[in-house]
Design a protein around this motif. Structure first.
Motif, mmCIF file in Angstrom:
data_model
loop_
_atom_site.group_PDB
_atom_site.id
_atom_site.type_symbol
_atom_site.label_atom_id
_atom_site.label_comp_id
_atom_site.label_asym_id
_atom_site.label_seq_id
_atom_site.Cartn_x
_atom_site.Cartn_y
_atom_site.Cartn_z
ATOM 1 N N TYR A 228 0.916 -1.180 -0.150
ATOM 2 C CA TYR A 228 0.118 -0.034 -0.076
ATOM 3 C C TYR A 228 0.678 1.318 0.098
ATOM 4 N N ILE A 229 0.441 2.386 -0.453
ATOM 5 C CA ILE A 229 1.045 3.362 -0.670
ATOM 6 C C ILE A 229 0.413 4.585 -0.408
ATOM 7 N N ALA B 278 4.325 8.462 -5.076
ATOM 8 C CA ALA B 278 3.496 7.123 -5.155
ATOM 9 C C ALA B 278 3.559 6.390 -6.544
ATOM 10 N N THR C 198 5.837 3.105 -7.039
ATOM 11 C CA THR C 198 5.028 1.924 -7.807
ATOM 12 C C THR C 198 5.656 1.227 -8.763
ATOM 13 N N PRO D 160 0.661 -3.924 -6.200
ATOM 14 C CA PRO D 160 0.157 -2.982 -5.595
ATOM 15 C C PRO D 160 -1.479 -3.222 -5.092
ATOM 16 N N ILE E 252 -3.471 2.385 -3.748
ATOM 17 C CA ILE E 252 -2.577 3.728 -3.770
ATOM 18 C C ILE E 252 -3.331 4.618 -3.413
ATOM 19 N N PHE F 32 -0.377 5.596 -13.706
ATOM 20 C CA PHE F 32 -0.293 4.070 -12.895
ATOM 21 C C PHE F 32 -0.735 2.887 -13.816
ATOM 22 N N VAL G 75 -6.602 3.307 -7.078
ATOM 23 C CA VAL G 75 -5.643 4.329 -6.899
ATOM 24 C C VAL G 75 -7.038 5.570 -6.480
#
Length: 442
Positions: free
Chosen positions: A303-304, A311, A315, A326, A329, A347, A359
């Motif tokens: 997780y970010i 990010a 990623t 992932p 995010i 992304f 996201v």
């Protein structure tokens, strides 16, 4: 009220003064309350890697200390006197007058005040930074636009291979200083002359060279896009937009080749740089493989919770080079609505067949913590975020790396995750914390 926003990851608009403070010999003058700078500076600098403006404290920044009397009678006279004394006593090459919320609300005209200093011994410009209009990233943009519109003048020449670098926000991007040093070193190796206005060796002289650059290099998904577009409009300077600060061999090699194509650089030299740096990267990674193979349970998912710029960079490295997956995010730096679709699209550019991760754009920095606090985690996971997230990671024994503001009380020094070398540092930080938490003990 069923919910509230907590754990803010951005500062007030007046935090934009840190962009000016990152340029040597530029001094802000504040027309604001006495606590505005201190408040804005906490997330941007103080608890963001222990940063400050230099060998002296931010408390010496001139300020009118806007008070009740100024609300009633106006503070323009006080501001004019402060500017006069600042020019007299402070050794600077450029003064930037900024105001805060109260001065804007009562209608003090800082433009009119600064106009009276035109043609003086030291240039004085202004930027309106009321907190009710935006955060420190908006303030960063306003400061740069003020410099472009009020200080820079067209150049009669275009210097071949001179390139301005944008997209890395001083102080707010915790590792900005060392990252820019490494970016500059790489550009020189590729045959370019970097013109970086922030950090050691920067200054007003470099500001003045901005209009003569051959092109602008933008390293971010959205920050400073308005700046390079303004420079193109005002001075005719084209820009090369690479939407991520590259981390690791996959992204850095891709960046070098894309830049070489755009700028017409020596391809043979570029490939030589790539070959040398990739060999070095894999040498250091391979030295740790036996240790990794002995670990009981490596985290495979992550997780970010950070800025869009951090990010995206993280990623791409974690997926493309480490083979991690992932889960979600969280983008917490208030990306403007008009940029969110494009950032989301960035992304998707991953070496990943199934891209079913989320996201999320949110101003609530505590959203991730609220969602993970009691969530059953089937597989070992990791979190990359800010000092706020460290509490959750420690409590649940989750691998954690601080990557974004507020970074925490750990001194950042000259750390950077940029490029090939930076990825080695990130690799070490990531897997070292895994063992510290006991999530993948050998």
């Amino acid at each position: 009220m069923s919910a509230c926003v907590e754990q803010q990851r951005v500062g007030c608009a007046i935090g934009g003064i840190y962009t000016a403070l990152a340029i040597d010999r530029v001094m802000p003058i504040l027309h604001s309350g006495p606590g505005c700078q201190d408040n804005a500076g906490r997330v941007v600098a103080g608890v963001n890697g222990g940063q400050s403006m230099g060998p002296i404290s931010e408390s010496i920044i001139p300020c009118t200390d806007f008070c009740e009397a100024d609300v009633i009678f106006g503070g323009e006279g006080k501001l004019k006197k402060l500017i006069e004394k600042s020019i007299e006593y402070l050794d600077s090459d450029l003064f930037l007058v900024v105001d805060g919320c109260t001065a804007e609300i009562v209608g003090d005209d800082i433009e009119d005040v600064t106009r009276s200093f035109q043609g003086g011994s030291v240039p004085v410009i202004y930027s309106r930074l009321p907190g009710f209009k935006g955060n420190n990233l908006w303030g960063h943009s306003q400061v740069l636009q003020s410099i472009i519109e009020q200080y820079l003048t067209p150049s009669s020449k275009r210097t071949p291979r001179l390139v301005n670098v944008w997209g890395i926000v001083p102080y707010y991007d915790t590792m900005w200083a060392a990252t820019l040093e490494k970016v500059a070193a790489l550009l020189r190796e590729l045959g370019l002359e970097p013109n970086i206005i922030y950090g050691q060796g920067s200054g007003v002289a470099r500001l003045s060279r901005i209009p003569e650059a051959e092109f602008n290099l933008l390293l971010s998904p959205w920050v400073d896009l308005d700046v390079v577009q303004l420079l193109r409009e005002k001075f005719g300077i084209p820009y090369f937009h690479y939407p991520v600060v590259p981390i690791g061999p996959t992204e850095t090699t891709r960046f070098i080749r894309a830049l070489a194509d755009y700028a017409g650089l020596d391809k043979e030299n570029a490939e030589a740089v790539i070959a040398r740096e990739e060999e070095r990267y894999y040498y250091y990674i391979q030295r740790h493989l036996r240790w990794l193979y002995a670990c009981k349970a490596l985290p495979k998912e992550f997780y970010i919770n950070s800025s869009a710029s951090a990010a995206l960079a993280l990623t791409r490295y974690l997926v493309n080079d480490l083979g991690l997956l992932p889960v979600k995010i969280y983008i917490v730096d208030n990306v403007p609505d008009q940029h969110q679709a494009q950032v989301r699209e960035y992304f998707q550019d991953l070496e990943l067949e199934i891209k079913d991760f989320e996201v999320v754009f949110t101003s609530d920095g505590g959203l991730m913590g609220a969602e993970l606090k009691d969530k059953a985690l089937v597989n070992p996971v990791s979190i990359l975020g800010t000092a706020w997230d460290q509490l959750l990671a420690t409590k649940r024994k989750i691998t954690f790396v601080s990557v974004s503001a507020p970074y925490g009380d750990t001194l950042v020094g000259n750390k950077t995750y940029f490029g090939y070398d930076g990825a080695i540092s990130l690799f070490a930080d990531f897997y070292s914390d895994m063992v510290t938490k006991g999530t993948g003990s050998v």
